[in-house]
Scaffold this active site. Structure first.
Site, PDB file in Angstrom:
ATOM      1  N   GLY A   1       0.845  -1.198   0.000  1.00  0.00           N
ATOM      2  CA  GLY A   1       0.000   0.000   0.000  1.00  0.00           C
ATOM      3  C   GLY A   1       0.878   1.245   0.000  1.00  0.00           C
ATOM      4  O   GLY A   1       2.104   1.161   0.138  1.00  0.00           O
ATOM      5  N   LEU A   2       0.229   2.399  -0.132  1.00  0.00           N
ATOM      6  CA  LEU A   2       0.963   3.662  -0.198  1.00  0.00           C
ATOM      7  C   LEU A   2       1.691   3.950   1.109  1.00  0.00           C
ATOM      8  O   LEU A   2       1.334   3.405   2.158  1.00  0.00           O
ATOM      9  CB  LEU A   2      -0.022   4.809  -0.481  1.00  0.00           C
ATOM     10  CG  LEU A   2      -0.751   4.778  -1.824  1.00  0.00           C
ATOM     11  CD1 LEU A   2      -1.813   5.868  -1.850  1.00  0.00           C
ATOM     12  CD2 LEU A   2       0.236   4.944  -2.972  1.00  0.00           C
ATOM     13  N   SER A   3       2.661   4.821   1.024  1.00  0.00           N
ATOM     14  CA  SER A   3       3.321   5.308   2.232  1.00  0.00           C
ATOM     15  C   SER A   3       2.254   5.998   3.086  1.00  0.00           C
ATOM     16  O   SER A   3       1.444   6.770   2.560  1.00  0.00           O
ATOM     17  CB  SER A   3       4.410   6.300   1.847  1.00  0.00           C
ATOM     18  OG  SER A   3       5.007   6.824   3.005  1.00  0.00           O
TER      19      SER A   3
ATOM     20  N   SER B   1      -0.241   4.462   4.516  1.00  0.00           N
ATOM     21  CA  SER B   1      -1.531   3.772   4.483  1.00  0.00           C
ATOM     22  C   SER B   1      -1.762   2.949   5.757  1.00  0.00           C
ATOM     23  O   SER B   1      -2.895   2.581   6.073  1.00  0.00           O
ATOM     24  CB  SER B   1      -1.615   2.859   3.255  1.00  0.00           C
ATOM     25  OG  SER B   1      -0.568   1.899   3.288  1.00  0.00           O
ATOM     26  N   GLY B   2      -0.678   2.641   6.486  1.00  0.00           N
ATOM     27  CA  GLY B   2      -0.829   1.901   7.744  1.00  0.00           C
ATOM     28  C   GLY B   2      -0.262   0.491   7.715  1.00  0.00           C
ATOM     29  O   GLY B   2      -0.528  -0.305   8.616  1.00  0.00           O
ATOM     30  N   LYS B   3       0.554   0.185   6.683  1.00  0.00           N
ATOM     31  CA  LYS B   3       1.118  -1.156   6.568  1.00  0.00           C
ATOM     32  C   LYS B   3       1.868  -1.577   7.832  1.00  0.00           C
ATOM     33  O   LYS B   3       1.601  -2.620   8.422  1.00  0.00           O
ATOM     34  CB  LYS B   3       2.102  -1.235   5.389  1.00  0.00           C
ATOM     35  CG  LYS B   3       1.523  -0.981   4.029  1.00  0.00           C
ATOM     36  CD  LYS B   3       2.599  -1.020   2.948  1.00  0.00           C
ATOM     37  CE  LYS B   3       3.676   0.056   3.065  1.00  0.00           C
ATOM     38  NZ  LYS B   3       3.224   1.443   3.008  1.00  0.00           N
ATOM     39  N   SER B   4       2.829  -0.747   8.238  1.00  0.00           N
ATOM     40  CA  SER B   4       3.670  -1.095   9.395  1.00  0.00           C
ATOM     41  C   SER B   4       2.847  -1.114  10.675  1.00  0.00           C
ATOM     42  O   SER B   4       3.017  -1.999  11.521  1.00  0.00           O
ATOM     43  CB  SER B   4       4.798  -0.077   9.558  1.00  0.00           C
ATOM     44  OG  SER B   4       5.650  -0.158   8.452  1.00  0.00           O
TER      45      SER B   4
ATOM     46  N   SER C   1       5.967  -1.809  -2.025  1.00  0.00           N
ATOM     47  CA  SER C   1       5.970  -2.765  -3.140  1.00  0.00           C
ATOM     48  C   SER C   1       4.936  -2.409  -4.215  1.00  0.00           C
ATOM     49  O   SER C   1       3.937  -3.090  -4.364  1.00  0.00           O
ATOM     50  CB  SER C   1       5.767  -4.200  -2.624  1.00  0.00           C
ATOM     51  OG  SER C   1       4.744  -4.293  -1.663  1.00  0.00           O
TER      52      SER C   1
END
Lengths: 453, 227
Positions: free
Chosen positions: B36-38, B40-43, B110
């Site tokens: 997902g975008l920077s 977006s809450g991935k981490s 990614s």
């Protein structure tokens, strides 16, 4: 055992309808009938057997009904309480149908190709994929997850079916609570009648939980003849009486009809906190000043209690941080606790709190024996044993007014004349197997035996 | 960069395989790939899932974008080629972790579909779980936890995904999260629920309830005086 005399011979379809009235005492029904308040039930006595029945120890609905459903004691079915403990790491959790280690009647009959319908029977959450329908009990939190097969969910939602009443209202707002009791009960019956008419079934079990709920919050008012609530109490049971009459008529004589409860009820004099007693007498210590549960127990602790009256020794090699060595130390500690606890009295009145204390070996056997409590304390009527920690006093009079008793459940079977005998809810599955003329391969594991033979 | 340079090499397997390790750990090895975008809450979601799984007794490890670029991938920048190599290396590491039986969570932008699909291709069926952390660009930019959008808008960062470089959304992710609508609890819960459904983590009997449901049932039982 008793002499079996079937009054009316039914055809060979061997279908059975079971109506469960949770927490409805034998002696209560007797009294209501004597006073002419339950005419339909009274009429049923002429054509069937109405007997007093024992529950299980500890006397908890989820344990009792699981013994009904499986025919075995808790060390075999593993449903040991509304809360139970797991070790390594030590935690307290709420057991569900996933924890039941042996097949239940619905599963046994399903496997044999019989159609089953079960509504609200403890413990049936999460629902099993039976050959038929399961609507889960009060352990379900979301109706959408409480129904098998799922397509019945939309029907239940549409009629406004309710899993359980809001017990908080029972404590705070009795009028709302009573409305909720009637609403929830009416919806349960609506769903039951709908399914009875629609589904082809061999075994149908309808469970009424509202009897237990009204008893918990209005038993004392009924007993003392409260000006408003005693009449409300009678009014609700009158509705239950009408259900019995209505089912009798609907079911006809080609279906066997059983009605039963899982335990009795009495008024609460006091709640009793065994962990307070254990702490005060040096058997239980905590790691912090503000422990959240018994799991915050200090390693030097010797024993702790879970509701109701279950005592576990902090045994080395079994508990996470055990302090009591197996063998002599364990045995002498159990002995010491039994000798002291039997004499506990209510500090306010001097009344004796404890009726009897059992060692686990007196009650249980099976693969989950090691998880069962080391001692089980059975109180005198009126003393409700709780598992709370950090209570300032041993006893307290709280908002709950009714508690379970283990020797005053009832059993009714239409069209059979059963000789009075000492028996318990654990004998029900063998009885059903005989009633339905359905030999169960699980029978060799049963702890009870049929009351018919 | 991805050509096979060493030639005289043979793959060695021992008598202990992935299944044995999984038995030991009481879980299945898997790569949960957050994309997902920077911002977006991935981490954030990955770390919450990590915490929850750890508390449930699972061996779990997070491979995080910035962290990996501090070491293994310190020689890579943000050009399309470097991005591809970045993901290729991460993919290989995740594959090894998965083979080790670890629940591996990766949190990288990614952005290219083909790179993610290549990583999927390294794994066995069911071992790659793509999680699309969907969040509108405006929302990510509003959050801008590292101040990167601001820099990108000012032209201080070149090839910034969403601003000056493309992001290719997954077409069929195993899980799609909407971090604008969902709470962190809900997003992490959805991932854990998926892992349970697929048998990657065992559904313990005491886990018939989610945390929210536990609260409901505890209240009901305590109102009845049963707890």
């Amino acid at each position: 055992m008793g002499i079996l005399k079937k009054i009316i011979t039914s055809n060979n379809k061997k279908r059975l309808f079971v109506l469960g009235l949770d927490g409805t005492p034998f002696t209560f029904l007797q009294k209501q009938m004597e006073e002419g308040k339950m005419p339909h039930f009274q009429r049923m006595l002429e054509k069937g057997s109405f007997l007093r029945m024992n529950s299980v120890i500890p006397c908890i609905s989820s344990v009792a009904w699981t013994s009904f459903l499986t025919g075995v004691n808790l060390a075999k079915h593993n449903l040991q309480g509304f809360v139970d403990r797991k070790l390594n790491p030590f935690r307290v959790y709420i057991p569900t149908a996933r924890n039941i280690a042996v097949p239940t009647i619905s599963e046994i009959l399903s496997e044999a190709g019989k159609r089953v319908v079960s509504i609200n029977v403890p413990v049936s959450y999460p629902p099993k994929e039976v050959n038929g329908i399961q609507i889960s009990c009060f352990l379900a939190t979301d109706l959408a997850k409480a129904v098998y097969p799922k397509h019945y969910y939309s029907y239940l939602k549409e009629i406004g079916y309710r899993i359980d009443v809001d017990a908080w209202q029972g404590r705070k707002e009795k009028e709302k609570f009573l409305k909720d009791i009637h609403y929830t009960y009416d919806k349960r019956l609506e769903a039951a009648y709908y399914l009875m008419g629609r589904e082809d079934w061999d075994y149908f079990q309808l469970h009424i939980m509202e009897t237990d709920r009204i008893n918990h919050f209005l038993w004392e008012q009924w007993e003392s003849g409260h000006e408003t609530y005693a009449a409300e109490f009678d009014k609700f049971y009158n509705k239950v009486d009408q259900l019995v009459g209505d089912l009798d008529a609907r079911l006809g004589n080609d279906v066997e009809f059983m009605i039963l409860s899982d335990h009795g009820f009495c008024s609460i004099k006091k709640e009793v906190y065994l962990n307070q007693w254990l702490e005060k007498n040096g058997y239980l210590k905590y790691k912090t000043d503000a422990p959240k549960s018994v799991t915050d127990m200090h390693p030097q602790s010797k024993a702790y209690s879970l509701i109701p009256g279950r005592i576990f020794i902090n045994l080395k090699g079994r508990e996470d941080e055990g302090s009591v060595a197996p063998g002599n130390e364990y045995e002498s500690l159990r002995q010491e606790l039994m000798e002291k606890i039997i004499h506990i009295t209510d500090p306010d009145t001097g009344e004796k709190i404890v009726k009897k204390i059992y060692k686990r070996e007196d009650l249980y056997s099976g693969p989950f024996y090691d998880d069962s409590p080391d001692l089980v304390v059975v109180p005198n009527d009126g003393f409700d044993l709780k598992g709370n920690i950090k209570q300032p006093n041993l006893t307290y009079k709280g908002e709950l007014v009714g508690m379970h008793t283990d020797d005053d459940a009832f059993f009714y079977l239409r069209n059979y004349d059963i000789e009075p005998q000492e028996f318990g809810i654990i004998d029900m599955l063998p009885t059903i197997a005989e009633l339905m003329e359905f030999p169960m391969k699980e029978a060799e594991n049963f702890d009870g035996s049929s009351v018919l033979s | 960069m991805t050509e096979q340079k060493a030639t005289n090499i043979t793959w060695h397997g021992g008598s202990i395989n992935q299944e044995h390790r999984e038995q030991l750990l009481g879980q299945k090895g898997v790569t949960v790939w957050f994309t997902g975008l920077s911002g977006s809450g991935k981490s954030t979601v990955a770390r919450e899932v990590e915490k929850k799984l750890f508390q449930l007794g699972h061996l779990v490890y997070v491979l995080d974008g910035d962290n990996i670029r501090h070491g293994l991938n310190k020689n890579l920048g943000f050009s399309p080629e470097d991005r591809e190599e970045n993901i290729r290396r991460i993919g290989e590491v995740a594959h090894l972790f998965t083979d080790a039986g670890v629940i591996t969570l990766t949190a990288f932008i990614s952005p290219y579909r083909k790179d993610r699909d290549k990583v999927r291709g390294l794994m066995k069926e069911g071992q790659f779980v793509e999680v699309f952390v969907d969040c509108a660009l405006e929302e990510c930019e509003k959050r801008d936890p590292k101040g990167l959008f601001k820099k990108a808008r000012a032209g201080e960062i070149k090839e910034f995904t969403g601003i000056s470089a493309p992001y290719e959304e997954p077409e069929n992710p195993e899980i799609k999260l909407d971090t604008k609508q969902q709470t962190l609890e809900e997003s992490a819960g959805a991932v854990i629920e998926f892992l349970k459904e697929k048998g990657i983590i065992k559904t313990n009997s005491q886990d018939a309830y989610s945390d929210d449901e536990k609260e409901i049932i505890n209240k009901r039982l305590s109102d009845l005086g049963y707890v």
